[in-house]
Write an enzyme that holds these catalytic residues in place. Structure first.
Site, PDB file in Angstrom:
ATOM      1  N   HIS A   1       2.888   3.110   2.195  1.00 59.22           N
ATOM      2  CA  HIS A   1       3.518   2.536   1.008  1.00 59.22           C
ATOM      3  C   HIS A   1       4.848   3.206   0.746  1.00 59.22           C
ATOM      4  O   HIS A   1       4.918   4.418   0.558  1.00 59.22           O
ATOM      5  CB  HIS A   1       2.576   2.713  -0.183  1.00 59.22           C
ATOM      6  CG  HIS A   1       3.024   2.020  -1.425  1.00 59.22           C
ATOM      7  ND1 HIS A   1       3.696   0.822  -1.430  1.00 59.22           N
ATOM      8  CD2 HIS A   1       2.882   2.365  -2.729  1.00 59.22           C
ATOM      9  CE1 HIS A   1       3.940   0.455  -2.675  1.00 59.22           C
ATOM     10  NE2 HIS A   1       3.468   1.379  -3.480  1.00 59.22           N
TER      11      HIS A   1
ATOM     12  N   SER B   1       7.663   0.833  -5.756  1.00 65.27           N
ATOM     13  CA  SER B   1       6.536  -0.043  -6.082  1.00 65.27           C
ATOM     14  C   SER B   1       6.853  -0.841  -7.351  1.00 65.27           C
ATOM     15  O   SER B   1       7.846  -1.542  -7.399  1.00 65.27           O
ATOM     16  CB  SER B   1       5.268   0.797  -6.218  1.00 65.27           C
ATOM     17  OG  SER B   1       4.116   0.002  -6.140  1.00 65.27           O
TER      18      SER B   1
ATOM     19  N   ASP C   1       3.202  -2.150   4.835  1.00 61.92           N
ATOM     20  CA  ASP C   1       2.922  -1.576   3.517  1.00 61.92           C
ATOM     21  C   ASP C   1       1.675  -2.253   2.955  1.00 61.92           C
ATOM     22  O   ASP C   1       1.636  -3.479   2.831  1.00 61.92           O
ATOM     23  CB  ASP C   1       4.117  -1.804   2.586  1.00 61.92           C
ATOM     24  CG  ASP C   1       4.006  -1.054   1.264  1.00 61.92           C
ATOM     25  OD1 ASP C   1       2.904  -1.019   0.680  1.00 61.92           O
ATOM     26  OD2 ASP C   1       5.027  -0.507   0.810  1.00 61.92           O
TER      27      ASP C   1
END
Length: 508
Positions: free
Chosen positions: A478, A224, A450
């Site tokens: 994710h 991320s 995602d």
């Protein structure tokens, strides 16, 4: 790129969220090899004034099954003789002989790399566990490092519960005031550190720790926001970059609104995918028609703006809290059953399930304190990294476009794009264009559905990095590496073990 307050928080990968809500009791934590010996520093040349930081002696100690130490770095790299801050570093020793250090970061910004390192070390392939010591450095202001202190628990409760879709001038003024008061609290309680938690500064910290651990190259796994941090390091220190994996990539070139729109699209895809799955299970609280179910969820959240539901204890489930309560389970397909249970309760007038999810998102404890400051650090970092600061008038011009893209998430994310409008600090060390020029091959992982870091962002980052290689996972949730996709796991493990780069995207 990412802006507070809703838009920022939704991109966070809390330690554990991207790993299927993996939580360890101490007795269940993975065992590590005893007798780990700290490596010698590299002794390389560094910029004038920083020598003492690269040459400091480290006092290692046992911390549970790991080895931990403190590292001192300057608050302001332009003033290395000035105020300092401390970083906490934890090393999970390899199961075998080791020999390499793999630095990891779970994202946020504001997620604890120390917590993530324990979880990551338990999930990587067996061969990788034999070779790599997994290193977690809590970024400046985060976790066990000297923390950025802003609101206390009760005040942050109010911040989370505020209306994410202000409808009238009074609510809009309050929205801006909340951001101003958060910044003032950060400055009052943390001083200069509040203006020095940028991504560039954390990347410079990583280089100090890399050298002190005796590594000539930084091997890296970032998830991320950790992809932005890794790409920043590769751009600042390409010659010191080793094997780098960027999972659930962000696109650092997007402005505030386009970053928020990317998330709007991602979360809309995720909720539609969830609604279809839920309908297939039977007895879905949203009904048997996925499109009608999404509309029902939209209406439910809007109704909370007028009439909150009873939540946990004497707390009320507001629209803002429910927003996070719905968002968290969308990060991982394994959490969709929980979301169905929470929605069933909520549609019957009981908001406790969605409030529990929101509390988990922010690591809120039963006593009202917070085990993590992610919800506040994320604003401080993102606003320091920001080069554009939209105002309320800009939101008014954009909100219809966002609502068309996602009736559930669009309005809140449009307002979130203005979350830095009242932030008073600017960075003296702005982020460069992230191209990683001169770095070795970098794997960039993207998942097609995602919710938080949409697939298009991974495509973009892979193109922007001179040596970027896109690796696609077709799926929900994710991040990709710990999703259970063996094709992804094998591709990453081969790269970490011997540097093997696929000739083309395997599209796992």
């Amino acid at each position: 790129m990412k802006k507070s307050h809703v838009a920022i928080v939704l991109v966070a990968l809390l330690a554990g969220v991207g790993l299927g809500l993996l939580l360890f009791d101490d007795d269940d934590a993975p065992a590590t090899t005893a007798g780990w010996i700290p490596p010698d520093p590299t002794g390389e040349s560094v910029a004038a004034g920083l020598e003492s930081y690269y040459e400091q002696d480290l006092g290692w100690e046992e911390c549970g099954r790991n080895q931990c130490t403190w590292v001192t770095v300057p608050v302001d790299y332009d003033d290395p003789a000035g105020e300092t801050t401390r970083l906490r570093v934890s090393v999970v020793p390899a199961d075998g002989e080791g020999g390499r250090s793999l630095f990891v970061n779970p994202g946020g910004p504001g997620g604890s790399a120390i917590e993530f390192a324990d979880q990551f070390a338990a999930l990587v392939g067996d061969d990788v566990q034999q070779v790599y010591d997994v290193v977690g450095m809590d970024p400046r202001g985060v976790g066990e490092s000297t923390p950025l202190e802003c609101f206390d628990g009760a005040r942050f409760d109010d911040y989370v519960a505020q209306d994410p879709t202000p409808d009238d001038p009074e609510e809009q003024a309050r929205y801006v005031q909340e951001i101003s008061e958060l910044a003032a609290a950060c400055e009052q309680n943390s001083g200069a550190l509040a203006a020095h938690v940028s991504t560039v500064e954390v990347a410079r910290d990583l280089d100090v720790v890399r050298a002190l651990l005796g590594e000539e190259k930084l091997d890296w796994f970032g998830a991320s926001y950790g992809t932005q941090l890794g790409a920043t390091y590769a751009t600042l220190f390409p010659e010191r970059t080793g094997r780098m994996v960027l999972d659930g990539a962000v696109d650092p070139t997007l402005d505030a609104f386009e970053s928020a729109m990317a998330q709007t699209t991602g979360f809309q895809r995720a909720v539609e995918s969830y609604a279809a799955w839920c309908a297939e299970q039977g007895d879905c609280p949203l009904g048997d028609d996925p499109a009608v179910g999404v509309d029902r969820l939209t209406s439910f959240l809007a109704a909370l703006d007028v009439r909150p539901l009873p939540g946990l204890g004497d707390r009320l489930l507001t629209e803002g809290i429910a927003f996070y309560g719905v968002a968290l389970p969308l990060y991982n397909e394994g959490s969709w059953d929980f979301l169905s249970q929470a929605l069933e309760l909520a549609l019957d007038g009981d908001g406790s399930g969605l409030m529990y999810a929101s509390d988990l998102y922010f690591d809120r404890q039963d006593d009202g304190s917070y085990g993590s400051n992610l919800g506040q650090v994320i604003t401080a970092v993102s606003c320091l990294d920001s080069t554009d600061r939209p105002e309320l008038d800009d939101v008014f011009a954009q909100v219809d476009r966002f609502e068309q893209a996602s009736p559930i998430f669009g309005r809140a994310l449009a307002w979130g794009a203005a979350g830095c409008s009242a932030w008073p600090f600017t960075s003296d060390d702005p982020a460069p264009q992230l191209d990683g020029a001169g770095a070795p091959p970098i794997l960039v992982l993207g998942t097609t559905r995602d919710p938080a870091t949409p697939y298009e962002s991974a495509v973009a980052l892979a193109e922007q990095l001179e040596s970027g290689m896109l690796i696609t996972r077709d799926g929900d949730g994710h991040t990709a590496y710990t999703s259970g996709n063996q094709c992804i796991a094998d591709t990453v493990d081969r790269f970490l073990l011997d540097g093997t780069v696929p000739e083309a995207d395997p599209r796992c």
